[in-house]
Each structure stands twice: as structure tokens, then as C-alpha cells.
Design a protein around this motif. Structure first.
Motif, PDB file in Angstrom:
ATOM      1  N   LYS A  49      -7.910 -10.398   7.498  1.00 43.25           N
ATOM      2  CA  LYS A  49      -7.716  -9.469   6.343  1.00 43.25           C
ATOM      3  C   LYS A  49      -7.917  -8.316   6.676  1.00 43.25           C
ATOM      4  CE  LYS A  49      -8.014 -12.794   2.344  1.00 43.25           C
ATOM      5  NZ  LYS A  49      -8.590 -12.706   1.062  1.00 43.25           N
ATOM      6  N   ALA A  50      -7.359  -7.319   6.140  1.00 41.33           N
ATOM      7  CA  ALA A  50      -7.636  -5.833   6.468  1.00 41.33           C
ATOM      8  C   ALA A  50      -7.452  -4.937   5.252  1.00 41.33           C
ATOM      9  CB  ALA A  50      -7.122  -5.181   7.508  1.00 41.33           C
ATOM     10  N   ASN A  51      -7.922  -3.970   4.982  1.00 44.12           N
ATOM     11  CA  ASN A  51      -7.507  -2.870   3.994  1.00 44.12           C
ATOM     12  C   ASN A  51      -6.443  -1.953   4.528  1.00 44.12           C
ATOM     13  OD1 ASN A  51      -9.489  -3.733   2.367  1.00 44.12           O
ATOM     14  ND2 ASN A  51     -10.981  -2.313   2.927  1.00 44.12           N
ATOM     15  N   VAL A  52      -5.274  -1.860   3.741  1.00 40.94           N
ATOM     16  CA  VAL A  52      -3.994  -1.364   4.357  1.00 40.94           C
ATOM     17  C   VAL A  52      -3.821  -0.102   3.694  1.00 40.94           C
ATOM     18  CG1 VAL A  52      -1.571  -1.822   4.876  1.00 40.94           C
ATOM     19  CG2 VAL A  52      -3.276  -3.452   5.182  1.00 40.94           C
ATOM     20  N   GLN A 109       1.223  10.159  -0.998  1.00 36.70           N
ATOM     21  CA  GLN A 109       2.420   9.513  -0.608  1.00 36.70           C
ATOM     22  C   GLN A 109       1.900   8.081   0.025  1.00 36.70           C
ATOM     23  OE1 GLN A 109       4.929  11.886   1.754  1.00 36.70           O
ATOM     24  NE2 GLN A 109       6.163  12.485  -0.131  1.00 36.70           N
ATOM     25  N   THR A 110       0.527   7.925  -0.159  1.00 37.38           N
ATOM     26  CA  THR A 110       0.105   6.625   0.302  1.00 37.38           C
ATOM     27  C   THR A 110      -0.539   5.655  -0.760  1.00 37.38           C
ATOM     28  OG1 THR A 110      -0.557   7.739   2.233  1.00 37.38           O
ATOM     29  CG2 THR A 110      -1.562   5.676   2.118  1.00 37.38           C
ATOM     30  N   ILE A 111      -0.292   4.413  -0.791  1.00 38.58           N
ATOM     31  CA  ILE A 111      -0.940   3.494  -1.602  1.00 38.58           C
ATOM     32  C   ILE A 111      -1.814   2.656  -0.976  1.00 38.58           C
ATOM     33  CG2 ILE A 111      -0.412   1.377  -3.055  1.00 38.58           C
ATOM     34  CD1 ILE A 111       2.307   2.374  -3.699  1.00 38.58           C
ATOM     35  N   LEU A 112      -3.295   2.392  -1.288  1.00 38.71           N
ATOM     36  CA  LEU A 112      -3.975   1.891  -0.304  1.00 38.71           C
ATOM     37  C   LEU A 112      -4.063   0.377  -1.077  1.00 38.71           C
ATOM     38  CD1 LEU A 112      -4.838   4.850  -0.574  1.00 38.71           C
ATOM     39  CD2 LEU A 112      -6.946   4.356   0.380  1.00 38.71           C
ATOM     40  N   MET A 113      -3.940  -0.676  -0.236  1.00 36.85           N
ATOM     41  CA  MET A 113      -4.389  -2.123  -0.761  1.00 36.85           C
ATOM     42  C   MET A 113      -5.416  -2.610  -0.017  1.00 36.85           C
ATOM     43  SD  MET A 113      -0.401  -2.951  -0.291  1.00 36.85           S
ATOM     44  CE  MET A 113      -0.472  -4.696  -1.262  1.00 36.85           C
ATOM     45  N   ARG A 114      -6.001  -3.613  -0.603  1.00 36.72           N
ATOM     46  CA  ARG A 114      -7.360  -4.244  -0.196  1.00 36.72           C
ATOM     47  C   ARG A 114      -7.182  -5.758   0.106  1.00 36.72           C
ATOM     48  NH1 ARG A 114     -11.554  -4.052  -4.673  1.00 36.72           N
ATOM     49  NH2 ARG A 114     -10.531  -5.535  -5.461  1.00 36.72           N
ATOM     50  N   GLY A 115      -7.753  -6.198   1.214  1.00 40.35           N
ATOM     51  CA  GLY A 115      -7.453  -7.695   1.648  1.00 40.35           C
ATOM     52  C   GLY A 115      -6.264  -8.211   1.621  1.00 40.35           C
ATOM     53  N   VAL A 116      -5.501  -7.505   2.601  1.00 36.68           N
ATOM     54  CA  VAL A 116      -4.055  -7.834   2.929  1.00 36.68           C
ATOM     55  C   VAL A 116      -4.215  -8.758   4.102  1.00 36.68           C
ATOM     56  CG1 VAL A 116      -1.845  -7.117   3.059  1.00 36.68           C
ATOM     57  CG2 VAL A 116      -3.391  -5.921   1.823  1.00 36.68           C
ATOM     58  N   THR A 117      -3.655  -9.914   4.009  1.00 36.79           N
ATOM     59  CA  THR A 117      -3.640 -10.683   5.187  1.00 36.79           C
ATOM     60  C   THR A 117      -2.317 -10.623   6.179  1.00 36.79           C
ATOM     61  OG1 THR A 117      -2.017 -12.527   4.208  1.00 36.79           O
ATOM     62  CG2 THR A 117      -4.335 -12.729   3.815  1.00 36.79           C
ATOM     63  N   LYS A 118      -2.521 -11.047   7.399  1.00 37.82           N
ATOM     64  CA  LYS A 118      -1.328 -10.789   8.401  1.00 37.82           C
ATOM     65  C   LYS A 118       0.050 -11.125   7.718  1.00 37.82           C
ATOM     66  CE  LYS A 118      -0.046 -12.140  13.115  1.00 37.82           C
ATOM     67  NZ  LYS A 118      -0.467 -12.844  14.231  1.00 37.82           N
ATOM     68  N   ALA A 119       0.041 -12.360   7.087  1.00 36.22           N
ATOM     69  CA  ALA A 119       1.400 -12.772   6.691  1.00 36.22           C
ATOM     70  C   ALA A 119       2.057 -11.901   5.449  1.00 36.22           C
ATOM     71  CB  ALA A 119       1.345 -14.201   6.059  1.00 36.22           C
ATOM     72  N   GLN A 120       0.963 -11.250   4.583  1.00 34.18           N
ATOM     73  CA  GLN A 120       1.319 -10.359   3.752  1.00 34.18           C
ATOM     74  C   GLN A 120       1.685  -8.862   4.484  1.00 34.18           C
ATOM     75  OE1 GLN A 120      -2.419 -10.579   1.626  1.00 34.18           O
ATOM     76  NE2 GLN A 120      -1.529 -11.524  -0.017  1.00 34.18           N
ATOM     77  N   VAL A 121       1.238  -8.567   5.261  1.00 31.07           N
ATOM     78  CA  VAL A 121       1.445  -7.479   6.067  1.00 31.07           C
ATOM     79  C   VAL A 121       3.003  -7.347   6.680  1.00 31.07           C
ATOM     80  CG1 VAL A 121       0.888  -5.744   8.094  1.00 31.07           C
ATOM     81  CG2 VAL A 121      -0.958  -6.483   6.566  1.00 31.07           C
TER      82      VAL A 121
END
Length: 117
Positions: free
Chosen positions: A49-52, A80-92
Motif C-alpha cells: 500500500k502507499a499514499n498516492v 490540481q492534485t488529490i492526495l489518497m491514503r493507503g491505496v493498494t497496487k490493484a487500486q493504482v
């Protein structure tokens, strides 16, 4: 009779819609890996997981935020950036493949590492 139906304008329209959808799907599948930054891919392989940071070519509206909420938790917006938390590889991968208005998906830098200029 069947040959007449297959050659009708309605059938041609259906064929054209199908070809357009297939071309768009192939385009999105082909260009998706280029939207994911290499450091993000490495972090996902390492940690799962990563913050994206999701970079857009425009300032996001409520519609865009709601659309991205299907893929993970929104932390905040910055320009122009949205910060997302705890995103998995499949979600990316799904973000890069399914959301055509995304410019780039980057590994989010923690606030403690941001240097003011």
C-alpha cells in the motif's frame, strides 16, 4: 434477410460504437503503465500500500473527488492534485486504466519531507 439486417444503418451504428469502445479500452490499457511513477510502483511492490498523489490537468470538482473515492480514501486536495491514503497496487492499476482524466499517479511525499523554497 440476415444479410440485410447486418448491413442496416442500425447495425453499422452498433459496430461503430463497439469499435470505438474497443479502441478506447485498448488505448487505456496501453497507456496506463505510463501514468504510474516508477517510485510508486517500487513502493507498492515493497509495502503493498502507499499514499498516492493523483495529478489532474485541471482543478478537481466534487464529481472528480467522488469518482476517486471508489478507489480509496481521499486525504485532501492541493491545487490540481488529490492526495489518497493507503491505496493498494490493484487500486493504482485500476485508477491508471479506468480514469482517463488522470495525468500522473505519484508516491506521496510526507509533509515532514517537503522543503519550503
Amino acid at each position: 434477410m440476415l444479410a440485410k439486417v447486418v448491413r442496416s444503418w442500425g447495425a453499422i451504428g452498433v459496430y461503430a460504437l463497439f469499435l470505438g469502445w474497443a479502441a478506447f479500452t485498448l488505448y487505456m490499457d496501453y497507456t496506463a503503465p505510463g501514468r504510474i511513477a516508477p517510485e510508486l510502483s517500487q513502493a507498492l511492490e515493497r509495502d503493498g500500500k502507499a499514499n498516492v498523489d493523483v495529478d489532474l490537468p485541471f482543478t478537481p470538482s466534487a464529481f472528480h473527488v467522488q469518482a476517486l473515492q471508489q478507489f480509496g480514501t481521499i486525504r485532501r486536495m492541493r491545487g490540481q492534485t488529490i492526495l489518497m491514503r493507503g491505496v493498494t497496487k490493484a487500486q493504482v492499476q485500476a485508477l491508471a486504466r479506468d480514469v482517463f482524466w488522470i495525468d500522473r499517479l505519484r508516491l506521496s511525499v510526507p509533509a515532514s519531507q517537503i522543503q519550503e523554497i
